[in-house]
Write an enzyme that holds these catalytic residues in place. Structure first.
Site, PDB file in Angstrom:
ATOM      1  N   PHE A 122       0.875  -1.156   0.000  1.00 32.39           N
ATOM      2  CA  PHE A 122       0.000   0.000   0.000  1.00 32.39           C
ATOM      3  C   PHE A 122       0.910   1.203   0.000  1.00 32.39           C
ATOM      4  O   PHE A 122       1.685   1.402   0.935  1.00 32.39           O
ATOM      5  CB  PHE A 122      -0.863  -0.027   1.259  1.00 32.39           C
ATOM      6  CG  PHE A 122      -2.264   0.447   1.052  1.00 32.39           C
ATOM      7  CD1 PHE A 122      -2.989   0.049  -0.054  1.00 32.39           C
ATOM      8  CD2 PHE A 122      -2.866   1.285   1.969  1.00 32.39           C
ATOM      9  CE1 PHE A 122      -4.294   0.473  -0.229  1.00 32.39           C
ATOM     10  CE2 PHE A 122      -4.168   1.715   1.788  1.00 32.39           C
ATOM     11  CZ  PHE A 122      -4.886   1.307   0.695  1.00 32.39           C
ATOM     12  N   GLN A 236      -5.531  16.011   4.033  1.00 24.26           N
ATOM     13  CA  GLN A 236      -5.273  15.184   2.853  1.00 24.26           C
ATOM     14  C   GLN A 236      -6.472  15.237   1.912  1.00 24.26           C
ATOM     15  O   GLN A 236      -7.606  14.986   2.317  1.00 24.26           O
ATOM     16  CB  GLN A 236      -5.027  13.741   3.284  1.00 24.26           C
ATOM     17  CG  GLN A 236      -4.586  12.857   2.131  1.00 24.26           C
ATOM     18  CD  GLN A 236      -4.046  11.528   2.619  1.00 24.26           C
ATOM     19  OE1 GLN A 236      -4.738  10.794   3.309  1.00 24.26           O
ATOM     20  NE2 GLN A 236      -2.820  11.211   2.277  1.00 24.26           N
ATOM     21  N   HIS A 238      -8.147  13.515  -1.293  1.00 25.12           N
ATOM     22  CA  HIS A 238      -8.144  12.262  -2.048  1.00 25.12           C
ATOM     23  C   HIS A 238      -8.388  12.617  -3.510  1.00 25.12           C
ATOM     24  O   HIS A 238      -9.216  13.470  -3.806  1.00 25.12           O
ATOM     25  CB  HIS A 238      -9.277  11.374  -1.503  1.00 25.12           C
ATOM     26  CG  HIS A 238      -9.227   9.961  -1.962  1.00 25.12           C
ATOM     27  ND1 HIS A 238      -9.493   9.593  -3.262  1.00 25.12           N
ATOM     28  CD2 HIS A 238      -8.963   8.808  -1.298  1.00 25.12           C
ATOM     29  CE1 HIS A 238      -9.395   8.277  -3.365  1.00 25.12           C
ATOM     30  NE2 HIS A 238      -9.067   7.777  -2.190  1.00 25.12           N
ATOM     31  N   LEU A 252     -15.986   8.509  -2.239  1.00 26.92           N
ATOM     32  CA  LEU A 252     -14.741   8.054  -2.855  1.00 26.92           C
ATOM     33  C   LEU A 252     -14.920   6.953  -3.888  1.00 26.92           C
ATOM     34  O   LEU A 252     -15.711   6.034  -3.699  1.00 26.92           O
ATOM     35  CB  LEU A 252     -13.788   7.514  -1.783  1.00 26.92           C
ATOM     36  CG  LEU A 252     -13.268   8.511  -0.759  1.00 26.92           C
ATOM     37  CD1 LEU A 252     -12.174   7.861   0.073  1.00 26.92           C
ATOM     38  CD2 LEU A 252     -12.732   9.772  -1.421  1.00 26.92           C
ATOM     39  N   GLU A 255      -8.993   4.025  -4.557  1.00 34.41           N
ATOM     40  CA  GLU A 255      -7.755   4.137  -5.330  1.00 34.41           C
ATOM     41  C   GLU A 255      -7.387   2.805  -5.973  1.00 34.41           C
ATOM     42  O   GLU A 255      -6.544   2.757  -6.870  1.00 34.41           O
ATOM     43  CB  GLU A 255      -6.628   4.639  -4.426  1.00 34.41           C
ATOM     44  CG  GLU A 255      -6.853   6.095  -4.097  1.00 34.41           C
ATOM     45  CD  GLU A 255      -5.742   6.688  -3.268  1.00 34.41           C
ATOM     46  OE1 GLU A 255      -5.101   7.619  -3.750  1.00 34.41           O
ATOM     47  OE2 GLU A 255      -5.541   6.224  -2.154  1.00 34.41           O
ATOM     48  N   ARG A 286      -0.902  10.205  -3.566  1.00 30.34           N
ATOM     49  CA  ARG A 286      -2.185  10.888  -3.405  1.00 30.34           C
ATOM     50  C   ARG A 286      -2.056  12.395  -3.612  1.00 30.34           C
ATOM     51  O   ARG A 286      -2.841  13.003  -4.321  1.00 30.34           O
ATOM     52  CB  ARG A 286      -2.672  10.660  -1.973  1.00 30.34           C
ATOM     53  CG  ARG A 286      -4.037  10.085  -1.929  1.00 30.34           C
ATOM     54  CD  ARG A 286      -4.486   9.843  -0.506  1.00 30.34           C
ATOM     55  NE  ARG A 286      -5.130   8.545  -0.481  1.00 30.34           N
ATOM     56  CZ  ARG A 286      -5.748   8.043   0.555  1.00 30.34           C
ATOM     57  NH1 ARG A 286      -5.776   8.705   1.677  1.00 30.34           N
ATOM     58  NH2 ARG A 286      -6.317   6.880   0.504  1.00 30.34           N
ATOM     59  N   HIS A 351     -10.376  14.622   2.489  1.00 35.61           N
ATOM     60  CA  HIS A 351     -10.495  13.234   2.920  1.00 35.61           C
ATOM     61  C   HIS A 351     -10.090  12.965   4.367  1.00 35.61           C
ATOM     62  O   HIS A 351     -10.722  12.169   5.048  1.00 35.61           O
ATOM     63  CB  HIS A 351      -9.643  12.370   1.986  1.00 35.61           C
ATOM     64  CG  HIS A 351      -9.622  10.918   2.348  1.00 35.61           C
ATOM     65  ND1 HIS A 351     -10.781  10.173   2.504  1.00 35.61           N
ATOM     66  CD2 HIS A 351      -8.595  10.059   2.585  1.00 35.61           C
ATOM     67  CE1 HIS A 351     -10.459   8.929   2.824  1.00 35.61           C
ATOM     68  NE2 HIS A 351      -9.145   8.837   2.891  1.00 35.61           N
ATOM     69  N   ARG A 386      -0.311  11.335   4.985  1.00 36.98           N
ATOM     70  CA  ARG A 386      -0.589  10.114   5.736  1.00 36.98           C
ATOM     71  C   ARG A 386      -0.356   8.894   4.857  1.00 36.98           C
ATOM     72  O   ARG A 386      -0.804   8.851   3.723  1.00 36.98           O
ATOM     73  CB  ARG A 386      -2.052  10.140   6.196  1.00 36.98           C
ATOM     74  CG  ARG A 386      -2.515   8.872   6.860  1.00 36.98           C
ATOM     75  CD  ARG A 386      -3.922   9.050   7.380  1.00 36.98           C
ATOM     76  NE  ARG A 386      -4.927   9.061   6.336  1.00 36.98           N
ATOM     77  CZ  ARG A 386      -5.516   7.982   5.827  1.00 36.98           C
ATOM     78  NH1 ARG A 386      -5.177   6.779   6.238  1.00 36.98           N
ATOM     79  NH2 ARG A 386      -6.451   8.091   4.905  1.00 36.98           N
TER      80      ARG A 386
END
Length: 576
Positions: A122, A236, A238, A252, A255, A286, A351, A386
């Site tokens: 990830f 953050q 997204h 969302l 991703e 991101r 986000h 993050r």
């Protein structure tokens, strides 16, 4: 109409029934401490249940060379050196126990054929360390925690809105609130209070938070009790939130859609990521993808509705159905759109609040004695970007630690002074709003704040815009003095909206003032008038209404962690 007021008493009060609040409640109940958890929405519907990707821990089930030290190094590097090294060490060292706890409570993780917990790549993680359950990890964690809390008979009060944390001479003694359905007031006495009521991303127009959650409640409750905020400007965005329908704007598109081979195009049909990150294209980080899409839209190459196209229709239908089932279903439900045939219109969306209430690394205590903050309400781990999968492990680790700290604090009290004037003030605040009959509409003012933040404090910011935003907020604060609040047959939602508005205004002001002070570009924070990183701003910005912004230095990164902080190869994996 006579108002009833219920009085309750508990050892530790937990505000918020998402993952962080439930984990703390479980820790307290297992230790035999009297606990009460209060949430404004049903616990099954907490924001934690929306987290899809996974949860990080250096279990080394797939890559034996992984270690908590490497996890810490990746986290601090990705924070652009604004994360707190001590907080990071506590989370990464305690991560394996967090996973063990979930297993002990009965959570079913995805596993390899030989029974090992499966872990996947990830984002900017050097090794595979993200454990998961399908694409609904957060939902499974929330269900597991609810089940454990029920086994322990943790009392959970749902549909109750907390308006104020009660303090006397710098120490908490409880909280005040009301029932969203019938307006019953609650006066809750408690030795300690754990604040787990989320972040402030709902104050933007497009956000992955749903209506009436993450409006900055934690920020306002903490600040009014005497605590401070840290790095509220670090939010953050997204890259892919849907634009329509209006009531679901910001929902969302995982991703994973880019991870599986989705392509981003502008209105001219150009695959524009080649301009911003030719190496990684759609698999870039991101913050970069969000910035690229924002720039395309801003420079006039976006769609008519102000978005860009995310296309997965070239992928085999079976891949989409197997790997992106939630995305497929969501778009079908919300837009009658078949993503196997047509592209999805998306835009960057607010986000995650990486800043939050100022807390100490060792136990997440605040400036107020007996008040703690955890989860997205708190700050310290994420800095300016993050790592995907870190938020879920953070709430487990600090839920446990803070539960223990609050229990010890409660047990250490020989007496607990309360304050009749503080209670009277909390009652008067609710009363004052309930009888407010001014011409200003609460919902319209909330919308005005969202428009201001979207316009002036979105993905890209500059001095002029931020100053204009502060002038807007000042005008909105003035108009807030003349609101009308009208509870109706359906309940006291309008009163809750009025408190949400207060929270949003405070969170917006803190965010704009900190964003103005951070005259640099770092991670998620893009200043078009200050495009470079400024070493002098490798500090946390701490905000309160009395001191405004102060700069706080960050502890040095331990040598063994610093040695591991290197660029991570992103070959063939989605960068988070």
């Amino acid at each position: 109409m006579a108002v009833t007021e219920q009085r309750l008493s508990t050892g530790v009060l937990v505000i918020g029934t998402g993952g962080a609040g439930l984990r703390a409640s479980i820790e307290l109940a297992e230790a035999g401490v009297d606990v009460l958890a209060v949430g404004k929405r049903p616990k099954e519907d907490a924001h934690t249940s929306l987290a899809a990707g996974g949860i990080n821990a250096a279990l080394a089930t797939m890559d034996p060379e992984d270690s908590w030290q490497q996890h810490a190094a990746d986290t601090l590097k990705e924070s652009y050196l604004l994360g707190d090294p001590r907080t990071t060490e506590i989370v990464t060292r305690g991560a394996a126990q967090g996973i063990d706890d979930l297993e002990r409570y009965g959570m079913a993780f995805a596993r390899e054929e030989d029974g090992r917990i499966s872990q996947r790549f990830f984002g900017a993680h050097k090794f595979r360390r993200t454990a998961f359950a399908g694409d609904y990890t957060g939902l499974e964690i929330q269900r597991t925690l609810i089940r454990r809390a029920e086994q322990l008979r943790v009392p959970v009060l749902e549909g109750v809105y907390i308006t104020r944390i009660l303090t006397h001479e710098g120490a908490v003694f409880g909280a005040y609130g009301f029932d969203l359905t019938d307006g019953t007031r609650y006066l809750i006495h408690a030795d300690a209070v754990i604040l787990a009521a989320g972040g402030h991303t709902r104050i933007w127009r497009r956000t992955s938070s749903r209506r009436d959650e993450n409006t900055g409640d934690s920020f306002r409750l903490a600040v009014e009790a005497g605590a401070r905020l840290r790095d509220p400007e670090l939010v953050q965005f997204h890259p892919s939130g849907i634009i329509e329908p209006e009531n679901a704007a910001g929902t969302l598109v995982s991703e994973a859609a880019r991870g599986e081979g989705g392509i981003l195009r502008n209105a001219l049909g150009e695959r524009y990521m080649s301009r911003y990150d030719p190496e990684r294209m759609e698999l870039s980080t991101r913050d970069r993808v969000a910035l690229a899409s924002y720039t395309e839209i801003k420079e006039g190459r976006g769609t008519e509705k102000g978005g860009v196209w995310l296309d997965v229709s070239h992928l085999p239908r079976q891949t989409i159905m197997n790997r992106l089932p939630r995305v497929y279903q969501t778009l079908l439900d919300l837009q009658m759109l078949d993503i196997t045939r047509d592209p999805i219109e998306v835009a960057p969306t607010a986000h995650y609040s990486m800043g939050g209430v100022w807390v100490r690394p060792e136990d997440h205590s605040t400036d107020v004695r007996g008040l703690y903050a955890i989860g997205e309400a708190a700050s310290g781990l994420h800095g300016a970007n993050r790592l995907g999968g870190n938020s879920l492990i953070e709430l487990l680790v600090y839920g446990r630690i803070t539960g223990q700290a609050a229990a010890a604090y409660s047990e250490s009290l020989t007496a607990q002074p309360r304050s009749a004037p503080a209670v009277a003030e909390a009652r008067a605040e609710v009363e004052g709003l309930l009888t407010a009959d001014g011409p200003e509409n609460v919902r319209a003012l909330q919308r005005a704040i969202r428009n201001t933040m979207t316009e002036h404090a979105g993905v890209v910011r500059d001095e002029e815009g931020l100053r204009a935003g502060l002038a807007d907020i000042a005008a909105i604060e003035k108009r807030m003095e003349d609101v009308g609040v009208h509870p109706d047959i359906a309940g006291f939602q309008d009163l809750a909206h009025a408190f949400d508005l207060k929270s949003a205004a405070l969170a917006a002001r803190a965010t704009l003032e900190a964003a103005l002070e951070r005259r640099e570009t770092r991670g998620c924070h893009n200043r078009s008038d200050h495009p470079d990183m400024d070493p002098a701003l490798q500090v946390n910005l701490v905000w309160s209404p009395t001191t405004r912004i102060t700069r706080e230095s960050i502890a040095p990164v331990p040598a063994e962690i610093a040695a591991l902080m290197q660029d991570v190869s992103t070959e063939g994996k989605l960068v988070e």
